[in-house]
Design an enzyme around this catalytic site. Sequence first.
Site, short mmCIF file in Angstrom:
data_model
loop_
_atom_site.label_atom_id
_atom_site.label_comp_id
_atom_site.label_asym_id
_atom_site.label_seq_id
_atom_site.Cartn_x
_atom_site.Cartn_y
_atom_site.Cartn_z
N GLU A 1 8.40 5.96 16.60
CA GLU A 1 8.86 5.57 15.25
C GLU A 1 9.98 6.49 14.74
O GLU A 1 10.91 6.03 14.07
CB GLU A 1 7.66 5.58 14.28
CG GLU A 1 6.65 4.49 14.64
CD GLU A 1 5.45 4.44 13.70
OE1 GLU A 1 5.34 5.29 12.79
OE2 GLU A 1 4.61 3.54 13.89
N ASN B 1 0.82 -1.22 0.00
CA ASN B 1 0.00 0.00 0.00
C ASN B 1 0.85 1.27 0.00
O ASN B 1 0.41 2.34 0.39
CB ASN B 1 -1.02 -0.02 1.15
CG ASN B 1 -0.37 -0.06 2.52
OD1 ASN B 1 0.84 -0.16 2.64
ND2 ASN B 1 -1.19 0.01 3.55
N HIS C 1 3.58 4.09 4.77
CA HIS C 1 3.19 3.91 6.17
C HIS C 1 3.23 5.28 6.82
O HIS C 1 4.09 6.10 6.49
CB HIS C 1 4.17 2.98 6.90
CG HIS C 1 4.03 3.05 8.40
ND1 HIS C 1 3.09 2.31 9.07
CD2 HIS C 1 4.66 3.82 9.33
CE1 HIS C 1 3.16 2.62 10.37
NE2 HIS C 1 4.11 3.52 10.54
P1 CMP Z 1 0.73 0.17 7.72
O1 CMP Z 1 0.11 1.51 7.84
O2 CMP Z 1 2.17 0.12 7.36
O3 CMP Z 1 0.54 -0.61 9.11
C1 CMP Z 1 0.51 -2.02 9.17
C2 CMP Z 1 0.39 -2.66 7.85
O4 CMP Z 1 -0.10 -3.98 7.85
C3 CMP Z 1 -0.63 -1.91 7.00
O5 CMP Z 1 -0.08 -0.67 6.62
C4 CMP Z 1 -0.87 -2.90 5.85
O6 CMP Z 1 0.04 -2.72 4.79
C5 CMP Z 1 -0.57 -4.25 6.51
N1 CMP Z 1 -1.71 -5.15 6.56
C6 CMP Z 1 -1.78 -6.35 5.99
N2 CMP Z 1 -2.96 -6.94 6.22
C7 CMP Z 1 -3.67 -6.10 6.97
C8 CMP Z 1 -4.98 -6.11 7.53
N3 CMP Z 1 -5.82 -7.16 7.37
N4 CMP Z 1 -5.39 -5.05 8.23
C9 CMP Z 1 -4.57 -3.96 8.42
N5 CMP Z 1 -3.31 -3.89 7.91
C10 CMP Z 1 -2.87 -4.93 7.19
#
Ligand code: CMP
Length: 138
Positions: free
Chosen positions: A131, A117, A120
């Site tokens: 962080e 995605n 972060h």
């Molecule tokens: P991030 O904001 O980096 O924080 C945790 C990451 O877990 C999130 O972005 C997603 O890329 C990843 N992730 C994978 N599966 C899930 C899920 N089911 N719900 C939330 N985050 C997820």
Amino acid sequence: MIMSNTEQTLSIIKPDAVERNLDSEIKEMFLSTGFKILKEKKIQIEKSEAEVFYKVHETKPFYSDLCAYLSSGPIVVMVLEKENAVSANRELMGATNPKDASDGTIRKKYGISIDKNSVHGSDSIENANIEINFFFKD
Ligand code: CMP
């Protein structure tokens, strides 16, 4: 009285976006939204380091894959500053799952999947401090 609420938050441009050479375009989105990039470095981390970074998710079923992914290639980590930076960054990033992200957000524009995605961002001021210290200890 003019109240100022300048905050700092941590942003990561994730491996999927760095691999597609999107880091300059994403940084431009931050700058044009009024963020200052105070610190920035391009690094690759070990899976063991990703496990510490994402420790809040250690009980989640996706934890191991998430840590493997974040350590799978170069990332760009940045300290961003703006008024209400934590929430402003979350707004600019869009929903965690790019499928749910609104038009104009980074994840809508560049995100591939919930894992890939593209970015972060810290989810609270407290986590932003943790962080930022994790990546920029000095
Ligand atoms: P991030 O904001 O980096 O924080 C945790 C990451 O877990 C999130 O972005 C997603 O890329 C990843 N992730 C994978 N599966 C899930 C899920 N089911 N719900 C939330 N985050 C997820």
